[in-house]
Structures are given as C-alpha cells and as structure tokens.
Design a protein around this motif. Structure first.
Motif, PDB file in Angstrom:
ATOM      1  N   LEU A  63      95.006  53.346  74.693  1.00  0.00           N
ATOM      2  CA  LEU A  63      94.974  54.128  73.535  1.00  0.00           C
ATOM      3  C   LEU A  63      96.207  54.053  72.574  1.00  0.00           C
ATOM      4  O   LEU A  63      96.038  54.209  71.331  1.00  0.00           O
ATOM      5  CB  LEU A  63      95.185  55.427  74.254  1.00  0.00           C
ATOM      6  CG  LEU A  63      93.742  56.192  74.834  1.00  0.00           C
ATOM      7  CD1 LEU A  63      94.232  57.161  75.695  1.00  0.00           C
ATOM      8  CD2 LEU A  63      92.877  56.668  73.553  1.00  0.00           C
ATOM      9  N   GLU A  66      96.882  49.577  71.960  1.00  0.00           N
ATOM     10  CA  GLU A  66      95.752  48.753  71.488  1.00  0.00           C
ATOM     11  C   GLU A  66      95.305  47.448  72.564  1.00  0.00           C
ATOM     12  O   GLU A  66      95.164  46.505  72.151  1.00  0.00           O
ATOM     13  CB  GLU A  66      95.908  48.147  70.236  1.00  0.00           C
ATOM     14  CG  GLU A  66      95.911  49.107  69.103  1.00  0.00           C
ATOM     15  CD  GLU A  66      95.722  48.846  67.687  1.00  0.00           C
ATOM     16  OE1 GLU A  66      95.151  47.742  67.468  1.00  0.00           O
ATOM     17  OE2 GLU A  66      96.187  49.613  66.898  1.00  0.00           O
ATOM     18  N   CYS A  87      87.473  61.994  73.276  1.00  0.00           N
ATOM     19  CA  CYS A  87      88.725  61.055  73.433  1.00  0.00           C
ATOM     20  C   CYS A  87      89.373  61.460  74.623  1.00  0.00           C
ATOM     21  O   CYS A  87      89.598  62.548  74.900  1.00  0.00           O
ATOM     22  CB  CYS A  87      89.777  61.298  72.055  1.00  0.00           C
ATOM     23  SG  CYS A  87      91.044  60.667  72.273  1.00  0.00           S
ATOM     24  N   GLU A 132      89.220  47.533  63.735  1.00  0.00           N
ATOM     25  CA  GLU A 132      89.623  48.425  64.875  1.00  0.00           C
ATOM     26  C   GLU A 132      89.354  50.104  64.544  1.00  0.00           C
ATOM     27  O   GLU A 132      89.173  50.185  63.480  1.00  0.00           O
ATOM     28  CB  GLU A 132      91.075  48.519  65.150  1.00  0.00           C
ATOM     29  CG  GLU A 132      91.866  49.232  66.152  1.00  0.00           C
ATOM     30  CD  GLU A 132      92.118  50.588  66.014  1.00  0.00           C
ATOM     31  OE1 GLU A 132      92.404  51.646  66.781  1.00  0.00           O
ATOM     32  OE2 GLU A 132      92.163  51.006  64.767  1.00  0.00           O
ATOM     33  N   TYR A 133      89.002  50.686  65.430  1.00  0.00           N
ATOM     34  CA  TYR A 133      88.698  52.388  65.314  1.00  0.00           C
ATOM     35  C   TYR A 133      89.439  52.968  66.027  1.00  0.00           C
ATOM     36  O   TYR A 133      89.899  52.539  67.344  1.00  0.00           O
ATOM     37  CB  TYR A 133      87.150  52.244  65.205  1.00  0.00           C
ATOM     38  CG  TYR A 133      86.360  52.357  66.464  1.00  0.00           C
ATOM     39  CD1 TYR A 133      85.626  51.209  66.861  1.00  0.00           C
ATOM     40  CD2 TYR A 133      86.319  53.269  67.431  1.00  0.00           C
ATOM     41  CE1 TYR A 133      85.184  50.991  67.879  1.00  0.00           C
ATOM     42  CE2 TYR A 133      85.577  53.301  68.459  1.00  0.00           C
ATOM     43  CZ  TYR A 133      85.002  51.970  68.938  1.00  0.00           C
ATOM     44  OH  TYR A 133      84.205  52.045  69.947  1.00  0.00           O
ATOM     45  N   HIS A 134      89.930  54.082  65.883  1.00  0.00           N
ATOM     46  CA  HIS A 134      90.388  55.152  66.452  1.00  0.00           C
ATOM     47  C   HIS A 134      90.050  56.529  66.562  1.00  0.00           C
ATOM     48  O   HIS A 134      89.531  56.743  65.323  1.00  0.00           O
ATOM     49  CB  HIS A 134      91.997  54.870  66.260  1.00  0.00           C
ATOM     50  CG  HIS A 134      92.437  54.923  64.878  1.00  0.00           C
ATOM     51  ND1 HIS A 134      92.421  53.803  64.017  1.00  0.00           N
ATOM     52  CD2 HIS A 134      92.530  55.837  64.065  1.00  0.00           C
ATOM     53  CE1 HIS A 134      92.642  54.191  62.807  1.00  0.00           C
ATOM     54  NE2 HIS A 134      92.923  55.226  62.555  1.00  0.00           N
ATOM     55  N   CYS A 135      90.504  57.324  67.346  1.00  0.00           N
ATOM     56  CA  CYS A 135      90.466  58.908  67.242  1.00  0.00           C
ATOM     57  C   CYS A 135      91.121  59.418  65.916  1.00  0.00           C
ATOM     58  O   CYS A 135      92.234  59.037  65.741  1.00  0.00           O
ATOM     59  CB  CYS A 135      90.877  59.440  68.556  1.00  0.00           C
ATOM     60  SG  CYS A 135      90.764  61.130  68.262  1.00  0.00           S
ATOM     61  N   GLY A 140      94.508  57.609  68.796  1.00  0.00           N
ATOM     62  CA  GLY A 140      94.460  56.812  69.881  1.00  0.00           C
ATOM     63  C   GLY A 140      93.324  55.624  69.697  1.00  0.00           C
ATOM     64  O   GLY A 140      92.179  55.888  69.331  1.00  0.00           O
ATOM     65  N   HIS A 141      93.789  54.598  69.888  1.00  0.00           N
ATOM     66  CA  HIS A 141      92.694  53.295  69.749  1.00  0.00           C
ATOM     67  C   HIS A 141      91.774  53.397  70.589  1.00  0.00           C
ATOM     68  O   HIS A 141      91.788  53.913  71.941  1.00  0.00           O
ATOM     69  CB  HIS A 141      93.656  51.937  70.172  1.00  0.00           C
ATOM     70  CG  HIS A 141      92.850  50.743  70.264  1.00  0.00           C
ATOM     71  ND1 HIS A 141      92.046  50.421  69.178  1.00  0.00           N
ATOM     72  CD2 HIS A 141      92.269  49.959  71.284  1.00  0.00           C
ATOM     73  CE1 HIS A 141      91.310  49.167  69.587  1.00  0.00           C
ATOM     74  NE2 HIS A 141      91.654  49.104  70.852  1.00  0.00           N
ATOM     75  N   GLN A 142      90.320  53.026  70.229  1.00  0.00           N
ATOM     76  CA  GLN A 142      89.329  53.336  71.153  1.00  0.00           C
ATOM     77  C   GLN A 142      88.466  51.761  71.349  1.00  0.00           C
ATOM     78  O   GLN A 142      88.205  51.524  72.489  1.00  0.00           O
ATOM     79  CB  GLN A 142      88.157  54.178  70.576  1.00  0.00           C
ATOM     80  CG  GLN A 142      88.750  55.540  70.320  1.00  0.00           C
ATOM     81  CD  GLN A 142      88.499  56.342  71.857  1.00  0.00           C
ATOM     82  OE1 GLN A 142      87.782  56.066  72.582  1.00  0.00           O
ATOM     83  NE2 GLN A 142      89.220  57.149  72.138  1.00  0.00           N
ATOM     84  N   ASN A 159      83.553  50.123  72.827  1.00  0.00           N
ATOM     85  CA  ASN A 159      84.620  51.030  73.379  1.00  0.00           C
ATOM     86  C   ASN A 159      85.299  50.642  74.615  1.00  0.00           C
ATOM     87  O   ASN A 159      84.408  50.377  75.521  1.00  0.00           O
ATOM     88  CB  ASN A 159      84.277  52.565  73.362  1.00  0.00           C
ATOM     89  CG  ASN A 159      85.239  53.491  72.978  1.00  0.00           C
ATOM     90  OD1 ASN A 159      84.845  53.998  71.711  1.00  0.00           O
ATOM     91  ND2 ASN A 159      86.014  53.982  73.533  1.00  0.00           N
ATOM     92  N   ALA A 163      89.241  54.924  77.596  1.00  0.00           N
ATOM     93  CA  ALA A 163      89.816  55.680  76.155  1.00  0.00           C
ATOM     94  C   ALA A 163      88.711  56.851  76.001  1.00  0.00           C
ATOM     95  O   ALA A 163      89.222  57.611  75.235  1.00  0.00           O
ATOM     96  CB  ALA A 163      89.707  54.811  75.237  1.00  0.00           C
TER      97      ALA A 163
END
Ligand SMILES: [Zn+2]
Length: 178
Positions: A63, A66, A87, A132-135, A140-142, A159, A163
C-alpha cells in the motif's frame, strides 16, 4: 440518471419484476450502498507510518511502498461471491464484485472501479511505462491498470489482494478509518 440509485429506487418501491435482467447484472445486485459523501473522499494527510500497525507489514509494503505481491498468492483471486472490495487501509469501497473477472494473471482483476474512488498516476518502476492506481482517500497503492481487459470497458484493473478486503453483500461495510 444514476443507474445505481435508479435500481435502488425500483427495489424500494417493489418494482423489481419490471427490470430487465441485464440491467440487474450491470448494477449493484444487493447489499451495499456505495455512495460516500464527497467530504469523505478528500485525501487524508497521514504519514504512511500511521497505517503500518493497522494493516500489517506485508500489506503496508504494498500500500505505501508500491510493492507487488506474488501472483496466485491471494485468496481474493478466486473470490467471486457478491460483495464489495474495500481499501485494506482506510476501508473506502473501491470495487464491486459485479466487475470482477478471471484474468488468468493470478491477481484479483476487475474491469471497472467505483467511480471517483480511485486515482491514477504514471509509473516508471519498470522500464516500460505503466499506470499505477491508488485509493483516492488514503493514497494507498492498489495495483496497475492495463488496456487488455474485457468489455464493456476494455480495462484490466490488476489489484494486489493484500491491499483489499472483501466484504460479503450479507455483511455491513466497515466504517471508514483514518
Ligand atoms: Zn484507502
């Protein structure tokens, strides 16, 4: 019109029998209301260390550093029950089980996200560019999103299982935290 609200309204008024089944398949089938007040979507300004004990070391490295978990290591890869994936850090709902599919990669995969709950950024950790994607709430990195997913979006949101936390449709969503 917001489809989820529309379906929810019909359910509330007993209009379910009039709905074409395809529409039910596309919407949230049952259980969780995924609408979160806009103020709750504002980014938290937490030091990554804040989350370390809350999520545990393995999830924290994914998270907030990365990292990527090994393929086929997450029980969520083979999870297909109705529910919501939130998340693992702040509990914001990120994916509905309606959009989960088997990508064969060994990571939980979805063809769509819950609107407004995820943000993306370019990532050059490998030689080639990835997204990259995150919450959106805790940052937090997903995982990473690719363009080889199924219809109707053509996206593959790949995903890390650690995470996420799966919440069955029969159970209430956990309160947001952080
Ligand atoms: Zn979060």
């Amino acid at each position: 019109m917001d489809r989820r609200r529309f379906v929810g309204g019909l359910l509330a008024t007993g209009g379910l029998a009039m709905l074409p089944s395809a529409m039910l398949m596309a919407g949230q089938r049952k259980g969780h209301s995924l609408s979160v007040p806009a103020a709750e979507l504002e980014r938290l300004q937490r030091d990554p260390e804040f989350w370390r004990d809350l999520v545990g070391e393995d999830a924290w490295r994914i998270l907030f550093q990365e990292r990527t978990e090994p393929a086929f290591s997450s029980p969520l890869d083979a999870q297909y029950a109705d529910g919501t994936y939130v998340c693992a850090a702040c509990h914001l709902p990120l994916f509905s089980s309606d959009t989960k599919y088997d990508s064969g990669t060994g990571w939980p995969s979805f063809y769509d996200v819950i609107d407004g709950h995820i943000d993306t950024k370019p990532d050059f950790l490998l030689i080639f560019r990835r997204t990259e994607y995150h919450c959106i709430r805790c940052g937090g990195h997903q995982g990473h999103v690719f363009e080889d997913g199924p219809e109707p979006t053509g996206k593959r949101w790949c995903n890390n299982g650690l995470a996420l936390r799966f919440v069955s449709a029969e159970k209430p969503l956990p309160a947001l935290r952080g």
